[in-house]
Scaffold this active site. Structure first.
Site, short mmCIF file in Angstrom:
data_model
loop_
_atom_site.label_atom_id
_atom_site.label_comp_id
_atom_site.label_asym_id
_atom_site.label_seq_id
_atom_site.Cartn_x
_atom_site.Cartn_y
_atom_site.Cartn_z
N GLN A 20 54.62 21.92 62.64
CA GLN A 20 53.46 21.71 63.50
C GLN A 20 53.42 22.67 64.68
O GLN A 20 52.62 22.49 65.60
CB GLN A 20 53.45 20.26 64.04
CG GLN A 20 53.30 19.21 62.96
CD GLN A 20 51.97 19.31 62.20
OE1 GLN A 20 51.00 19.89 62.70
NE2 GLN A 20 51.92 18.76 61.02
N CYS B 54 53.64 9.97 57.34
CA CYS B 54 55.00 10.26 56.85
C CYS B 54 56.03 10.09 57.96
O CYS B 54 57.00 10.86 58.05
CB CYS B 54 55.10 11.66 56.25
SG CYS B 54 54.05 11.89 54.83
C1 LIG Z 1 56.49 17.83 61.30
C2 LIG Z 1 56.36 18.01 59.81
N1 LIG Z 1 57.43 18.31 59.10
C3 LIG Z 1 57.38 18.50 57.77
C4 LIG Z 1 56.19 18.40 57.08
C5 LIG Z 1 56.19 18.62 55.60
O1 LIG Z 1 55.47 19.75 55.28
P1 LIG Z 1 55.18 20.14 53.76
O2 LIG Z 1 54.58 18.91 53.12
O3 LIG Z 1 54.22 21.27 53.86
O4 LIG Z 1 56.48 20.52 53.15
C6 LIG Z 1 55.05 18.07 57.78
C7 LIG Z 1 53.76 17.89 57.06
O5 LIG Z 1 52.90 17.17 57.48
C8 LIG Z 1 55.11 17.89 59.18
O6 LIG Z 1 54.04 17.59 59.90
#
Ligand SMILES: Cc1ncc(COP(=O)(O)O)c(C=O)c1O
Length: 415
Positions: free
Chosen positions: A212, A373
């Site tokens: 982010q 998440c």
């Molecule tokens: C802080 C953070 N970490 C990790 C992720 C995971 O990213 P990705 O699904 O692109 O691997 C996200 C996705 O929303 C996130 O916001």
């Protein structure tokens, strides 16, 4: 009508940026799209779309393999992309940039290679309560396998990491600190340099989840002094399926490979395989060449806009949005840290976030609702879910006005 004042030298030309993003002209239920779900994924500028078309029209073949012209072109484009990412993160050397699928894969890679080699029974991995599942579960899996323990640093009610508590939790059993640069559910910008210094003073490496951060602020991994930094292309205006693991060369060199296959070897016999040098040791199989090339185009796009200007624009929008939402009765912002990225997470008393999201969609406004998440964080906040408007370079005050107006109507319907 009063004429629009000219832009100052430090302001973004948002109208012209909006013209760069074809999807922003989409109508949603007959209303203009207002896209406020940028923390989930960002939209793509024409520069990235055009670059993908050019790559597939004139440059595509497999990389690092052929002596023919197209293979050389594809290899050059792919390796130039690595250099672009290295410059973007201020890495000391492009070989410290490993292309992966995204943040999730980058963290799993470190957990499964560095982690497996260095974490044993009774050891500890220190994370924070505001982490995304992708910076929790890979460490939990490692802990289960090794009989190690996941330790969680707490935060204040405003969503600020409690640094003294974090420091106290660093023990002689800590083998890794894994922390978000910017929280996706709160917007909190964590004091990474301080976190790194405290960990390093005890010999503990730090992985920073930059998912982010990179689209919203300038990142300098050498100034942060972190050991690993991860991000996803799709959150910085690039295609899905490409992401980056940065690691200090000495760390990456000392780690075993992640997956086995083509490209990650220097020689193979049935008796023994010798692994390739960095960064190829970690890039088994045909990589997402087009994704890397598209990522480089996206990075060049944000670099041309200037990340400090982007940060200033989003900061101003965040302040405007915070005031607008605070004026709506029943709205409570979740995440009010002093250092905050452009994320407006909130609950509206008496209305389930899912209902808010559905009604806003009828108005053309795309936000995210749910646990983002971050189920352990929701538990800490004592809420099942929040609504989240997350801002980016193309968002405007007018769009926030529409969001606030729509929320006021949601309240009329439900409360
Ligand atoms: C802080 C953070 N970490 C990790 C992720 C995971 O990213 P990705 O699904 O692109 O691997 C996200 C996705 O929303 C996130 O916001």
């Amino acid at each position: 009508m009063t004429p629009t004042p000219p832009l100052t030298r430090t302001e973004l030309d948002v109208a012209s940026i909006r013209d760069d993003f074809p999807i922003l002209t989409t109508l949603v239920h007959g209303k203009p799209l207002i896209y406020l779900d940028n923390a989930a994924s960002t939209q793509k500028p024409r520069a990235v779309l055009d670059r993908l078309i050019r790559y597939y029209s004139h440059e595509h073949a497999n990389v690092h393999r052929g002596v023919h012209l197209l293979s050389e072109r594809a290899t050059d484009a792919y390796e130039e992309a690595r250099q672009t990412v290295g410059r973007f993160l201020h890495a000391a050397d492009p070989k410290e940039i490993v292309f992966v699928r995204g943040t999730t894969e980058a963290i799993n890679l470190v957990a499964q290679t560095y982690g497996r080699a260095h974490v044993g029974g009774g050891d500890e991995i220190l994370v924070t309560v505001m982490e995304h599942h992708s910076n929790i579960v890979p460490w939990q899996m490692l802990c289960e396998e090794k009989g190690a323990r996941l330790v969680v640093a707490p935060m204040s009610d405003d969503g600020e990491l409690l640094l003294d508590r974090y420091e106290a939790l660093l023990s002689e059993r800590t083998r890794m600190v894994a922390v978000a640069h910017v929280s996706n559910a709160l917007g909190t910008i964590n004091p990474i340099r301080r976190i790194v210094d405290l960990a390093h003073s005890r010999g503990v490496p730090v992985l920073v989840d930059g998912a982010q951060a990179v689209a919203h602020m300038a990142v300098d991994v050498q100034a942060l002094d972190c050991d690993f930094y991860t991000f996803s292309g799709h959150k910085v205006f690039a295609p899905t399926g490409i992401g980056v693991l940065y690691g200090k060369a000495a760390r990456l060199d000392a780690m075993p490979p992640y997956q086995g296959g083509g490209d990650m070897i220097s020689s193979v016999t049935f008796a023994r395989t010798l692994y390739n040098v960095l960064p190829y040791k970690f890039e088994a199989g045909t990589p997402d060449i087009a994704g890397a090339v598209g990522l480089a185009a996206a990075i060049e796009y944000v670099e041309a806009l200037d990340l400090d200007r982007i940060a200033a624009h989003e900061h101003e929008l965040l302040a405007y949005g915070t005031r607008a939402l605070e004026q709506i009765p029943g709205v409570r912002l979740t995440g009010t840290a002093a250092e905050k990225g452009a994320i407006l997470s909130f609950v509206l008393e008496g209305v389930h976030p899912h209902d808010i999201g559905t009604i806003l969609d009828r108005e053309g406004v795309a936000i995210r609702t749910g646990h983002h998440c971050c189920q352990p964080l929701m538990e800490r906040l004592h809420v099942p879910a929040t609504s989240r408007a997350s801002l980016a370079i193309y968002n405007t005050r007018e769009e926030i006005d529409v969001l606030a107006g729509a929320l006021a109507r949601v309240r009329e319907v439900f409360v």
